[in-house]
Design a protein around this motif. Structure first.
Motif, PDB file in Angstrom:
ATOM      1  N   SER A 184       0.998  -1.231   0.205  1.00  0.00           N
ATOM      2  CA  SER A 184       0.063   0.036  -0.038  1.00  0.00           C
ATOM      3  C   SER A 184       0.722   1.554  -0.089  1.00  0.00           C
ATOM      4  O   SER A 184       2.174   1.146   0.174  1.00  0.00           O
ATOM      5  N   VAL A 185       0.387   2.422  -0.457  1.00  0.00           N
ATOM      6  CA  VAL A 185       1.129   3.571  -0.461  1.00  0.00           C
ATOM      7  C   VAL A 185       0.440   4.852   0.107  1.00  0.00           C
ATOM      8  O   VAL A 185      -1.008   4.548   0.223  1.00  0.00           O
ATOM      9  N   ALA A 186       0.963   5.842   0.309  1.00  0.00           N
ATOM     10  CA  ALA A 186       0.265   6.965   0.827  1.00  0.00           C
ATOM     11  C   ALA A 186       1.035   8.302   0.115  1.00  0.00           C
ATOM     12  O   ALA A 186       2.452   8.313  -0.005  1.00  0.00           O
ATOM     13  N   MET A 187       0.304   8.894  -0.952  1.00  0.00           N
ATOM     14  CA  MET A 187       0.936   9.897  -1.847  1.00  0.00           C
ATOM     15  C   MET A 187       0.167  11.226  -1.702  1.00  0.00           C
ATOM     16  O   MET A 187      -0.650  11.397  -1.210  1.00  0.00           O
ATOM     17  N   SER A 193       4.488   0.907   1.844  1.00  0.00           N
ATOM     18  CA  SER A 193       4.542  -0.252   2.863  1.00  0.00           C
ATOM     19  C   SER A 193       4.276  -1.585   2.179  1.00  0.00           C
ATOM     20  O   SER A 193       3.485  -1.551   1.133  1.00  0.00           O
ATOM     21  N   ARG A 194       4.903  -2.460   2.887  1.00  0.00           N
ATOM     22  CA  ARG A 194       4.763  -3.885   2.190  1.00  0.00           C
ATOM     23  C   ARG A 194       3.457  -4.443   2.625  1.00  0.00           C
ATOM     24  O   ARG A 194       2.987  -5.521   2.133  1.00  0.00           O
ATOM     25  N   ASP A 195       2.727  -3.879   3.690  1.00  0.00           N
ATOM     26  CA  ASP A 195       1.482  -4.348   4.128  1.00  0.00           C
ATOM     27  C   ASP A 195       0.340  -3.677   3.395  1.00  0.00           C
ATOM     28  O   ASP A 195       0.358  -2.388   3.366  1.00  0.00           O
ATOM     29  N   SER A 196      -0.512  -4.487   2.807  1.00  0.00           N
ATOM     30  CA  SER A 196      -1.556  -4.061   2.040  1.00  0.00           C
ATOM     31  C   SER A 196      -2.500  -3.058   2.800  1.00  0.00           C
ATOM     32  O   SER A 196      -3.343  -2.479   2.213  1.00  0.00           O
ATOM     33  N   GLN A 197      -2.586  -3.424   4.202  1.00  0.00           N
ATOM     34  CA  GLN A 197      -3.555  -2.647   4.840  1.00  0.00           C
ATOM     35  C   GLN A 197      -2.978  -1.663   5.527  1.00  0.00           C
ATOM     36  O   GLN A 197      -3.786  -0.861   6.340  1.00  0.00           O
ATOM     37  N   HIS A 198      -1.638  -1.445   5.431  1.00  0.00           N
ATOM     38  CA  HIS A 198      -1.078  -0.053   6.455  1.00  0.00           C
ATOM     39  C   HIS A 198      -1.616   1.219   5.981  1.00  0.00           C
ATOM     40  O   HIS A 198      -2.030   2.082   6.923  1.00  0.00           O
ATOM     41  N   TYR A 199      -1.633   1.247   4.791  1.00  0.00           N
ATOM     42  CA  TYR A 199      -2.489   2.753   4.209  1.00  0.00           C
ATOM     43  C   TYR A 199      -3.811   2.515   3.615  1.00  0.00           C
ATOM     44  O   TYR A 199      -3.933   1.535   2.719  1.00  0.00           O
ATOM     45  N   GLN A 200      -4.877   3.340   4.365  1.00  0.00           N
ATOM     46  CA  GLN A 200      -6.107   2.987   3.694  1.00  0.00           C
ATOM     47  C   GLN A 200      -6.998   4.372   3.492  1.00  0.00           C
ATOM     48  O   GLN A 200      -6.720   5.308   4.182  1.00  0.00           O
ATOM     49  N   SER A 201      -8.035   4.293   2.764  1.00  0.00           N
ATOM     50  CA  SER A 201      -8.820   5.535   2.749  1.00  0.00           C
ATOM     51  C   SER A 201      -9.406   5.883   3.989  1.00  0.00           C
ATOM     52  O   SER A 201      -9.838   5.089   4.836  1.00  0.00           O
ATOM     53  N   GLY A 202      -9.576   7.108   4.504  1.00  0.00           N
ATOM     54  CA  GLY A 202      -9.980   7.673   5.393  1.00  0.00           C
ATOM     55  C   GLY A 202      -9.014   8.176   6.630  1.00  0.00           C
ATOM     56  O   GLY A 202      -9.339   8.754   7.560  1.00  0.00           O
TER      57      GLY A 202
END
Length: 235
Positions: A183-186, A202-211
């Motif tokens: 996942s990413v934060a841009m 991040s290597r974690d697919s749930q680390h960055y999420q909408s909201g």
């Protein structure tokens, strides 16, 4: 002619919730005048069958107090977390500003991200807005705005930030050397998002999420362009 009992039943039918509420609003001393009866009133309870009105009210107050305590605890935890993040941000700002060159500055940004447990931090600059073409040493930062535009429309919409997942072609465009990105934060750089994009991965697919909050991203996106301008000329 109706009998007395029939008249009483007719009046009872008119007493709905609204009528009772109106009566209590216009008679605030009702519970004082009828304190003994109030103590004897019973209300339904989902577990215990029924409880006294007084006990029911105390239970509601306890639940409200417990909820307020939980909210206050959550706010305190969030405030502590924000304080820690902004403390790290101030430290990062000092480190980036004291870098002797662009490569060193970007390496310090990368190291800061990894200290937070992330896969990395990358900056991509729109080639139309910066002089980073050959023979520049910074060609690896270049990103064509035209190539980025479909991703911006799909992921950012009208926002300056995006948090979540990217598909294969999108990752190849933004992070061609990166591996196992979940996942990413841009954040778009510049006042109108016209200078480039900052990417935390991040290597974690749930680390960055909408909201999720974007205050830190916004601060970094405002901080970087002036620092980058020390070594790269804008068009």
């Amino acid at each position: 002619m109706k009998q007395p009992g029939e008249l009483q039943n007719s009046q009872d039918l008119l007493l709905d919730d609204s009528a009772v509420s109106d009566f209590l609003r216009h008679n605030p001393d009702f519970f004082i005048r009828n304190a003994r009866q109030v103590e004897q009133m019973m209300v339904p309870h989902p577990v215990r069958g029924s409880v006294s009105l007084v006990e029911w009210q105390l239970s509601r107050q306890r639940n409200q107090i417990r909820q307020l305590e939980e909210e206050i605890t959550l706010l305190m935890e969030q405030a502590t977390l924000n304080q820690q993040l902004f403390s790290r941000l101030l430290t990062l700002q000092g480190e980036l500003a004291s870098a002797s060159g662009l490569h060193e500055m970007l390496n310090r940004l990368q190291r800061w991200a990894r200290e937070l447990g992330l896969a990395g931090a990358n900056v991509r600059l729109f080639s139309e807005r910066w002089r980073i073409g050959a023979p520049s040493d910074f060609t690896q930062l270049a990103l064509a705005r035209q190539a980025f535009e479909p991703l911006r429309i799909q992921r950012f919409g009208q926002q300056n930030h995006y948090l979540g997942n990217l598909n294969g072609p999108e990752l190849l465009l933004l992070l061609p050397q990166a591996k196992a990105i979940g996942s990413v934060a841009m954040s778009l750089l510049g006042e109108n998002g016209s200078l480039g994009v900052l990417i935390f991965s991040s290597r974690d697919s749930q680390h960055y999420q909408s909201g999720m909050g974007t205050v830190l991203l916004q601060q970094l996106a405002q901080m970087l362009p002036p620092l980058l301008s020390r070594w790269i000329e804008r068009v």
